[in-house]
Design a protein around this motif. Structure first.
Motif, PDB file in Angstrom:
ATOM      1  N   SER A 110      -4.584  -1.319   0.027  1.00  0.00           N
ATOM      2  CA  SER A 110      -3.675  -1.953   0.348  1.00  0.00           C
ATOM      3  C   SER A 110      -4.047  -3.132  -1.487  1.00  0.00           C
ATOM      4  O   SER A 110      -5.011  -3.578  -1.255  1.00  0.00           O
ATOM      5  N   SER A 156       0.802  -0.899   0.107  1.00  0.00           N
ATOM      6  CA  SER A 156      -0.163  -0.154  -0.704  1.00  0.00           C
ATOM      7  C   SER A 156       1.152   1.500  -0.148  1.00  0.00           C
ATOM      8  O   SER A 156       2.223   1.033   0.270  1.00  0.00           O
ATOM      9  N   THR A 165      -4.880   5.521  -0.053  1.00  0.00           N
ATOM     10  CA  THR A 165      -4.318   4.531   0.439  1.00  0.00           C
ATOM     11  C   THR A 165      -4.882   2.662   0.839  1.00  0.00           C
ATOM     12  O   THR A 165      -4.403   2.063   1.766  1.00  0.00           O
TER      13      THR A 165
END
Length: 306
Positions: A101, A78, A99
């Protein structure tokens, strides 16, 4: 009809260039400029006082990258921000803020999103992982693994409309087990090994010029810097010297017995620039000693991050 109501019709289409006589052409929006004279990925700009279509360029950068690469087949990554270059004939760039992942599995045949970019398993020492997106309106990154380093980039998935990529990092791969060779960490531009990788042990006395230590099995060619752990079992007055080049210039790092009993271990951790995936050493250690050892702890990737 009154020509005051149809001024454009009066002069268009013209049979020659229009001379504004250095007068301003006001209230003209960029949206009214015809795109027929340019191509996708170009911008109209002033070059040497002349308006011209030109490439706006393409590059890739990742900020705030973190992740865990397991010793099996997966890498979960991420970041905070991605600048991706497009796959168009004239590359452009786009920015994605996320943000979220994603997990890439090098065991998944491709080219496919969150898998590898080939149908065949990798036969390489290193796997290069990229973030990919479907275009300027995308808000969620995905990934793909490749054996092609930047600036070549990956083969994009055949479905899903993925059209832009950015390089994240390179990680040690084992073709014997078709997975990552060991656990690794992604931290900004760094790849950090969970366990140090053995390069050489039992290094003994050498002459001049210094002897070569190859790092090619543990440090990728495009790495900018390699993080090394150096150790030696030595007696009093014995010294190990490590160099960036094969010349006998002043050593970059040195291990010397600082006093105390013979047959003791001395060690240091150092960062050395990656020059052709090798370093050099010389030593005045007698053959009865255990000798020196060299390990790789990690390296820095050219991903534009911290």
């Amino acid at each position: 009809n009154n020509i005051l109501n149809n001024p454009v019709t009066l002069v268009s289409p013209t049979t020659g260039a229009i001379n504004f006589n250095l007068q301003a052409h006001t209230n003209m929006l960029p949206s009214v400029v015809s795109a027929s004279s340019g191509v996708n990925g170009q911008a109209l700009s002033i070059v040497g006082g002349t308006a011209a279509w030109g490439s706006i360029g393409g590059f890739s950068v990742v900020r705030g990258l973190t992740g865990t690469i397991t010793s099996s087949q997966t890498a979960t990554l991420s970041a905070d921000q991605y600048v991706l270059q497009t796959t168009t004939a004239i590359p452009a760039f786009m920015t994605l803020y996320s943000t979220a992942s994603f997990t890439v599995n090098v065991g998944t045949a491709g080219p496919i999103v969150n898998g590898r970019d080939t149908a065949a398993v990798f036969s390489s020492t290193f796997a290069h992982i990229y973030a990919i997106t479907t275009g300027v309106r995308s808000t969620t990154p995905a990934g793909i693994a490749s054996t092609s380093p930047p600036p070549t980039g990956p083969v994009m998935p055949t479905t899903g409309g993925y059209s832009a990529w950015t390089y994240l990092g390179t990680y040690v791969y084992s073709s014997a087990s078709t997975g990552f060779a060991t656990g690794q960490r992604a931290r900004g531009s760094l790849t950090i090994m969970d366990q140090r990788q053995t390069i050489a042990i039992g290094l003994k006395s050498t002459g001049n010029p210094p002897a070569t230590i190859s790092l090619s099995t543990a440090v990728p060619a495009q790495a900018l810097m390699c993080k090394l752990f150096l150790a030696a079992n030595i007696d009093l007055s014995q010294t190990y010297q490590f160099y960036n080049t094969s010349s006998s210039d002043a050593p970059y790092a040195q291990i010397r017995q600082g006093g105390g009993a013979n047959n003791t271990w001395q060690a240091l951790e150092t960062n050395m620039p990656n020059i052709s995936q090798q370093i050099f050493y010389d030593a005045n250690v007698v053959t009865t000693q255990q000798g020196g050892e060299c390990y790789v702890l990690g390296w820095s990737n050219p991903n534009g991050g911290e």
